[in-house]
Design a protein around this motif. Structure first.
Motif, short mmCIF file in Angstrom:
data_model
loop_
_atom_site.label_atom_id
_atom_site.label_comp_id
_atom_site.label_asym_id
_atom_site.label_seq_id
_atom_site.Cartn_x
_atom_site.Cartn_y
_atom_site.Cartn_z
N ASP A 118 -4.09 6.02 4.93
CA ASP A 118 -4.49 4.67 4.52
C ASP A 118 -4.72 4.62 3.02
O ASP A 118 -4.52 3.57 2.66
CB ASP A 118 -5.81 4.42 5.38
CG ASP A 118 -6.03 4.23 6.76
OD1 ASP A 118 -4.75 4.12 7.09
OD2 ASP A 118 -6.99 4.29 7.54
N ILE A 119 -5.27 5.73 2.49
CA ILE A 119 -5.24 5.69 1.01
C ILE A 119 -3.73 5.55 0.32
O ILE A 119 -3.68 4.62 -0.73
CB ILE A 119 -5.75 6.84 0.69
CG1 ILE A 119 -7.49 6.85 0.89
CG2 ILE A 119 -5.85 7.16 -0.91
CD1 ILE A 119 -8.21 8.07 0.46
N SER A 120 -2.79 6.05 0.85
CA SER A 120 -1.46 6.10 0.46
C SER A 120 -1.01 4.71 0.64
O SER A 120 -0.22 4.29 -0.20
CB SER A 120 -0.57 7.27 1.17
OG SER A 120 -1.09 8.40 0.79
N ALA A 121 -1.24 4.19 1.96
CA ALA A 121 -0.70 2.88 2.21
C ALA A 121 -1.48 1.71 0.97
O ALA A 121 -0.50 1.01 0.57
CB ALA A 121 -0.96 2.38 3.41
N SER A 122 -2.20 2.04 0.86
CA SER A 122 -3.00 1.05 -0.06
C SER A 122 -2.58 1.25 -1.57
O SER A 122 -2.41 0.07 -2.41
CB SER A 122 -4.87 1.37 -0.21
OG SER A 122 -5.45 0.36 -1.06
N GLN A 123 -2.35 2.43 -1.87
CA GLN A 123 -1.90 2.75 -3.27
C GLN A 123 -0.32 2.39 -3.51
O GLN A 123 0.05 1.47 -4.44
CB GLN A 123 -1.75 4.18 -3.49
CG GLN A 123 -3.24 4.90 -3.99
CD GLN A 123 -3.11 6.27 -4.21
OE1 GLN A 123 -2.18 7.03 -3.68
NE2 GLN A 123 -4.13 6.92 -4.70
N LEU A 124 0.45 2.35 -2.39
CA LEU A 124 1.73 1.80 -2.50
C LEU A 124 1.63 0.23 -2.27
O LEU A 124 2.45 -0.39 -3.09
CB LEU A 124 2.48 2.31 -1.11
CG LEU A 124 3.89 1.76 -0.90
CD1 LEU A 124 4.79 1.96 -2.09
CD2 LEU A 124 4.41 2.18 0.45
#
Length: 94
Positions: free
Chosen positions: A71-77
């Motif tokens: 979820d953090i990676s998706a938000s950063q992307l």
């Protein structure tokens, strides 16, 4: 079960970091864990119920940590892509 505990400890340490996770190493550890679980389930008569229950609980914890990192990676992307689109619009009008 000792090897499973070791793998789980490695995974927990890797996922405890709030930064980026080495996806290749994570994938390798998860594959090793899956293979080990398959081997353990092939011989259920050798499994201690308490140890197996602890392994199930660790699995739930690890899945939650993996989801958190995803979820953090998706938000950063998503933020990065929004920033790139904003720059493209800005550059059109320069």
């Amino acid at each position: 079960m000792q090897r499973l505990n070791q793998l789980d400890n490695q995974l927990e340490a890797m996922l405890a970091v709030e930064g980026e996770v080495d996806s290749e190493q994570l994938q390798q550890l998860l594959q090793q864990r899956d293979q080990l679980l398959q081997q353990l389930m092939a011989q259920p008569e050798h499994l201690d119920k308490a140890e197996w229950q602890a392994a199930v609980e660790r699995t739930s914890y690890l899945l939650a940590r993996i989801r958190h990192h995803r979820d953090i990676s998706a938000s950063q992307l998503q933020r990065q892509q929004h920033g790139q689109r904003s720059m493209q619009v800005y550059n059109k009008f320069r």
